[in-house]
Design an enzyme around this catalytic site. Structure first.
Site, PDB file in Angstrom:
ATOM      1  N   HIS A  71     -15.256 -67.523  83.177  1.00 33.32           N
ATOM      2  CA  HIS A  71     -14.787 -67.654  81.789  1.00 33.32           C
ATOM      3  C   HIS A  71     -15.350 -68.889  81.088  1.00 33.32           C
ATOM      4  O   HIS A  71     -15.157 -70.006  81.551  1.00 33.32           O
ATOM      5  CB  HIS A  71     -13.246 -67.722  81.784  1.00 33.32           C
ATOM      6  N   HIS A 122     -12.678 -65.228  70.320  1.00 36.51           N
ATOM      7  CA  HIS A 122     -12.641 -63.938  71.029  1.00 36.51           C
ATOM      8  C   HIS A 122     -12.784 -62.725  70.127  1.00 36.51           C
ATOM      9  O   HIS A 122     -12.926 -61.612  70.620  1.00 36.51           O
ATOM     10  CB  HIS A 122     -11.343 -63.829  71.847  1.00 36.51           C
ATOM     11  N   ARG A 171       6.861 -60.805  47.870  1.00 39.82           N
ATOM     12  CA  ARG A 171       6.508 -62.156  48.256  1.00 39.82           C
ATOM     13  C   ARG A 171       7.365 -62.543  49.471  1.00 39.82           C
ATOM     14  O   ARG A 171       8.542 -62.886  49.327  1.00 39.82           O
ATOM     15  CB  ARG A 171       6.757 -63.116  47.081  1.00 39.82           C
ATOM     16  N   CYS A 191       7.330 -65.006  40.505  1.00 40.66           N
ATOM     17  CA  CYS A 191       7.025 -66.036  41.491  1.00 40.66           C
ATOM     18  C   CYS A 191       6.479 -67.256  40.770  1.00 40.66           C
ATOM     19  O   CYS A 191       5.724 -67.124  39.796  1.00 40.66           O
ATOM     20  CB  CYS A 191       5.995 -65.516  42.497  1.00 40.66           C
ATOM     21  N   TYR A 246       7.553 -75.509  45.737  1.00 44.34           N
ATOM     22  CA  TYR A 246       8.167 -75.025  44.494  1.00 44.34           C
ATOM     23  C   TYR A 246       8.680 -76.172  43.629  1.00 44.34           C
ATOM     24  O   TYR A 246       9.815 -76.175  43.159  1.00 44.34           O
ATOM     25  CB  TYR A 246       9.278 -73.997  44.805  1.00 44.34           C
TER      26      TYR A 246
HETATM   27  C1  HEM Z   1     -14.295 -68.687  75.088  1.00 42.68           C
HETATM   28  C2  HEM Z   1     -13.809 -64.371  77.177  1.00 42.68           C
HETATM   29  C3  HEM Z   1      -9.084 -65.178  77.832  1.00 42.68           C
HETATM   30  C4  HEM Z   1      -9.586 -69.578  75.890  1.00 42.68           C
HETATM   31  C5  HEM Z   1     -14.559 -67.436  75.579  1.00 42.68           C
HETATM   32  C6  HEM Z   1     -15.836 -66.766  75.521  1.00 42.68           C
HETATM   33  C7  HEM Z   1     -15.709 -65.576  76.113  1.00 42.68           C
HETATM   34  C8  HEM Z   1     -14.350 -65.459  76.553  1.00 42.68           C
HETATM   35  C9  HEM Z   1     -16.802 -64.524  76.296  1.00 42.68           C
HETATM   36  C10 HEM Z   1     -17.093 -67.330  74.858  1.00 42.68           C
HETATM   37  C11 HEM Z   1     -17.184 -66.748  73.462  1.00 42.68           C
HETATM   38  C12 HEM Z   1     -18.375 -67.240  72.661  1.00 42.68           C
HETATM   39  O1  HEM Z   1     -18.562 -68.459  72.574  1.00 42.68           O
HETATM   40  O2  HEM Z   1     -19.055 -66.387  72.074  1.00 42.68           O
HETATM   41  C13 HEM Z   1     -12.492 -64.221  77.521  1.00 42.68           C
HETATM   42  C14 HEM Z   1     -11.955 -63.043  78.168  1.00 42.68           C
HETATM   43  C15 HEM Z   1     -10.624 -63.295  78.349  1.00 42.68           C
HETATM   44  C16 HEM Z   1     -10.328 -64.605  77.822  1.00 42.68           C
HETATM   45  C17 HEM Z   1     -12.751 -61.808  78.523  1.00 42.68           C
HETATM   46  C18 HEM Z   1      -9.585 -62.428  79.002  1.00 42.68           C
HETATM   47  C19 HEM Z   1      -9.859 -61.536  79.924  1.00 42.68           C
HETATM   48  C20 HEM Z   1      -8.798 -66.430  77.329  1.00 42.68           C
HETATM   49  C21 HEM Z   1      -7.493 -67.024  77.298  1.00 42.68           C
HETATM   50  C22 HEM Z   1      -7.645 -68.268  76.740  1.00 42.68           C
HETATM   51  C23 HEM Z   1      -9.036 -68.447  76.435  1.00 42.68           C
HETATM   52  C24 HEM Z   1      -6.224 -66.360  77.796  1.00 42.68           C
HETATM   53  C25 HEM Z   1      -6.624 -69.322  76.447  1.00 42.68           C
HETATM   54  C26 HEM Z   1      -5.443 -69.410  76.977  1.00 42.68           C
HETATM   55  C27 HEM Z   1     -10.893 -69.711  75.520  1.00 42.68           C
HETATM   56  C28 HEM Z   1     -11.429 -70.860  74.868  1.00 42.68           C
HETATM   57  C29 HEM Z   1     -12.784 -70.599  74.628  1.00 42.68           C
HETATM   58  C30 HEM Z   1     -13.056 -69.291  75.141  1.00 42.68           C
HETATM   59  C31 HEM Z   1     -10.661 -72.120  74.490  1.00 42.68           C
HETATM   60  C32 HEM Z   1     -13.768 -71.500  73.912  1.00 42.68           C
HETATM   61  C33 HEM Z   1     -14.575 -72.298  74.894  1.00 42.68           C
HETATM   62  C34 HEM Z   1     -15.567 -73.182  74.139  1.00 42.68           C
HETATM   63  O3  HEM Z   1     -16.219 -72.683  73.212  1.00 42.68           O
HETATM   64  O4  HEM Z   1     -15.638 -74.355  74.487  1.00 42.68           O
HETATM   65  N1  HEM Z   1     -13.664 -66.601  76.203  1.00 42.68           N
HETATM   66  N2  HEM Z   1     -11.501 -65.134  77.317  1.00 42.68           N
HETATM   67  N3  HEM Z   1      -9.697 -67.315  76.795  1.00 42.68           N
HETATM   68  N4  HEM Z   1     -11.903 -68.782  75.689  1.00 42.68           N
HETATM   69 FE1  HEM Z   1     -11.690 -66.972  76.513  1.00 42.68          FE
HETATM   70  N1  MTE Z   2      13.989 -64.721  50.494  1.00 40.11           N
HETATM   71  C1  MTE Z   2      13.745 -64.759  51.806  1.00 40.11           C
HETATM   72  N2  MTE Z   2      14.776 -64.617  52.662  1.00 40.11           N
HETATM   73  N3  MTE Z   2      12.497 -64.954  52.290  1.00 40.11           N
HETATM   74  C2  MTE Z   2      11.425 -65.112  51.438  1.00 40.11           C
HETATM   75  O1  MTE Z   2      10.284 -65.274  51.902  1.00 40.11           O
HETATM   76  N4  MTE Z   2      10.657 -65.306  49.098  1.00 40.11           N
HETATM   77  C3  MTE Z   2      11.110 -65.809  47.797  1.00 40.11           C
HETATM   78  C4  MTE Z   2      12.271 -64.990  47.278  1.00 40.11           C
HETATM   79  N5  MTE Z   2      13.274 -64.797  48.287  1.00 40.11           N
HETATM   80  C5  MTE Z   2      11.653 -65.098  50.035  1.00 40.11           C
HETATM   81  C6  MTE Z   2      12.983 -64.864  49.601  1.00 40.11           C
HETATM   82  C7  MTE Z   2      10.076 -65.848  46.773  1.00 40.11           C
HETATM   83  S1  MTE Z   2       9.037 -67.191  46.791  1.00 40.11           S
HETATM   84  C8  MTE Z   2      10.008 -64.926  45.763  1.00 40.11           C
HETATM   85  S2  MTE Z   2       8.885 -65.064  44.519  1.00 40.11           S
HETATM   86  C9  MTE Z   2      10.919 -63.760  45.742  1.00 40.11           C
HETATM   87  O2  MTE Z   2      11.784 -63.723  46.876  1.00 40.11           O
HETATM   88  C10 MTE Z   2      10.126 -62.468  45.719  1.00 40.11           C
HETATM   89  O3  MTE Z   2      10.981 -61.374  45.694  1.00 40.11           O
HETATM   90  P1  MTE Z   2      10.391 -59.911  45.906  1.00 40.11           P
HETATM   91  O4  MTE Z   2       9.617 -59.878  47.180  1.00 40.11           O
HETATM   92  O5  MTE Z   2      11.573 -59.005  45.896  1.00 40.11           O
HETATM   93  O6  MTE Z   2       9.482 -59.659  44.715  1.00 40.11           O
HETATM   94 MO    MO Z   3       7.677 -67.121  44.931  1.00 40.61          MO
END
Ligand code: HEM
Ligand code: MTE
Ligand code: MO
Length: 475
Positions: A40, A64, A137, A184, A320
């Site tokens: 990994h 990922h 919202r 909002c 707000y």
């Molecule tokens: C990077 C595969 C699970 C943490 C990567 C990369 C691959 C990979 C291929 C390199 C990606 C790239 O740079 O293009 C997998 C697979 C997993 C798995 C197949 C499971 C089967 C996890 C889990 C964690 C994790 C569970 C954390 C709890 C990381 C981290 C990197 C990484 C932090 C970045 C490493 C770096 O760039 O320095 N993984 N991963 N991975 N993975 Fe996973």
């Molecule tokens: N009440 C709860 N419990 N949780 C929420 O996220 N969002 C508030 C308010 N009441 C919110 C809430 C905000 S910021 C707005 S603008 C309105 O609900 C939106 O109401 P609506 O989703 O019915 O339009």
């Molecule tokens: Mo809002």
């Protein structure tokens, strides 16, 4: 592949070390990744997921989200979770998995939490916004509430706490109906963003909608719970049932004066547009505070606290609020500004749409929009300009198709609902590009600012400058 065995979550959980083998689940599949651990690129961290789901970790490490990562994973597939377990696993890893379905016509600003507005072209086609198109919202996942066991707790009053069922709320208090617009604080933030970057969802002009709400008056419920006029209390706090991973719930408060006013029309609403509240809008009970910013209209209401203090929630204390255009994230002092309650006068053009081409074959143009003001102040006039604000016409408020309610004048100080307006004007034949502008005046003669820059604020709230729409006219 159908030949792979079906495992339970419990069986997967037993494979949680290099000694027992390392199994994980991903989207219903079971994977034995024991051999991959040493390969990994992200190192030993991968063992944190042993025996459980990958999704929450991959939500943290976006590296990922690439095709080649899924290809590697697929090589290690050993089985499937049963469909029931798969559903459980989905909701365990995605707090939004139980959100309700929504209409695909909505313009989505954020999926999780769900924030969406109706297409502005249809916003003013009806005086009452159909619930499916009413802007949504949410700050958090939509809670699932069982109406049979639902309780509303009322605390802080000398008589002691009171607990009401949904049936109590419906049968012990008169049902009161109010048509009120909710807006909002972030409505029209997009335009403020064009002045200078602000923090928040990029709402267009449709984070505002109008509905008919019915429920018990908060005033009646508080009097029944033992509130005595003239007591020391200053605020009524509300708490929702929606919560984040730490258990923090949504909360807000309003001044006691508004809550207890005979003319304040504050509701504990259980109906919206003649039906029970939809889940997105607070089922089974929400607060409706007419004339007051959306944020205080707390949905999925669980608790009311009558208090000498405002709500201590993040949304009351640190969000707000309005600030000077000169205040930035390094200098902002949240304590220095009051929480937004009533909103300023607002209006916008819904038709024609921004940037559209209109045909003037009839030699005239119809402009439509909405206008509303906070605190129950009635919009008395909407001015519309077709030349960027040099000359003005007065729009017609209400409008024949918009229905009776729009035409009837509300009681003084209780203009809770928006007014729809329209204007039909002859078009000069030579005109090619038009800048259509609207501005509303309320009955305190409050007006909208002509540009956004002087009301710009870091959070992008209270965005209410003249709305400007550029259109091209074609013969
Ligand atoms: C990077 C595969 C699970 C943490 C990567 C990369 C691959 C990979 C291929 C390199 C990606 C790239 O740079 O293009 C997998 C697979 C997993 C798995 C197949 C499971 C089967 C996890 C889990 C964690 C994790 C569970 C954390 C709890 C990381 C981290 C990197 C990484 C932090 C970045 C490493 C770096 O760039 O320095 N993984 N991963 N991975 N993975 Fe996973
Ligand atoms: N009440 C709860 N419990 N949780 C929420 O996220 N969002 C508030 C308010 N009441 C919110 C809430 C905000 S910021 C707005 S603008 C309105 O609900 C939106 O109401 P609506 O989703 O019915 O339009
Ligand atoms: Mo809002």
């Amino acid at each position: 592949s159908p030949s792979l065995p079906v495992y339970t979550q419990e069986e997967v959980a037993k494979h949680c070390s290099l000694a027992e083998g390392v199994w994980v689940t991903y989207k219903g599949g079971v994977y034995d990744i024991t051999e991959f651990v040493a390969l990994h690129p992200g190192g030993e961290k991968i063992l944190l997921a042993a025996g459980g789901a990958l999704e929450p970790f991959w939500a943290l490490y976006a590296v990922h989200n690439q095709g080649h990562v899924l290809e590697i994973l697929s090589e290690y597939k050993v089985g499937e979770l049963s469909p029931e377990e798969r559903e459980q696993a989905d909701s365990a890893t995605d707090p939004y998995a139980d959100d309700p379905p929504r209409h695909p016509a909505l313009r989505v600003n954020s999926q999780k939490p769900f924030n969406a507005e109706p297409p502005s072209e249809i916003l003013t086609d009806t005086y009452i916004t159909p619930s499916a198109f009413f802007f949504k919202r949410n700050h958090l996942p939509v809670p699932r509430v069982d109406p049979g066991t639902y309780r509303l707790e009322i605390q802080g009053l000398p008589k002691g706490p009171v607990s009401l069922s949904l049936a109590d709320l419906k049968s012990n208090f008169p049902k009161h109906t109010v048509t009120a617009t909710l807006q909002c604080a972030g409505n029209r933030r997009l335009e403020m963003n064009q002045v200078k970057q602000v923090k928040g969802l990029n709402w267009g002009i449709a984070a505002i909608s109008n509905a008919t709400w019915a429920g018990a008056r908060l005033r009646d419920v508080l009097l029944e719970a033992g509130y005595k006029p003239g007591s020391k209390f200053q605020h009524v706090q509300f708490e929702g049932l929606d919560h984040d991973v730490t258990g923090t719930t949504y909360g807000a408060s309003i001044p006691i004066r508004k809550a207890m006013s005979e003319e304040g029309d504050v509701l504990l609403a259980y109906e919206m547009n003649g039906e029970e509240l939809p889940r997105d809008h607070g089922y089974p009970v929400r607060v409706v505070v007419p004339g007051t910013v959306g944020a205080r209209n707390v949905k999925w209401l669980a608790k009311i606290v009558v208090s000498e203090e405002e709500s201590s929630s993040h949304w009351q204390q640190n969000d707000y609020k309005g600030f000077s255009p000169g205040t930035d994230w390094d200098t902002v002092d949240y304590k220095s500004a009051p929480a937004i309650q009533e909103l300023p006068v607002q209006s916008a053009i819904t038709q024609p749409a921004q940037g559209s081409t209109v045909s003037c074959s009839k030699g005239e143009l119809t402009v439509k929009g909405y206008a509303w003001s906070g605190g129950g102040r009635e919009v008395i006039r909407v001015d519309v300009s077709l030349d960027g604000g040099k000359t003005w016409n007065v729009a017609t408020l209400g409008g024949a198709e918009e229905g009776q309610e729009a035409a009837t004048s509300p009681p003084p100080g209780r203009a809770w609902a928006w007014k729809l307006w329209e204007l039909t004007v002859p078009l000069p034949a030579e005109t090619q590009e038009l800048e259509i502008v609207c501005k509303a005046v309320d009955n305190s003669y409050n007006v909208q600012p002509d540009t956004m820059a002087p009301v710009w604020n870091l959070r992008g709230v209270l965005s209410n400058a003249w709305h400007r729409v550029k259109v091209t006219v074609r013969k």
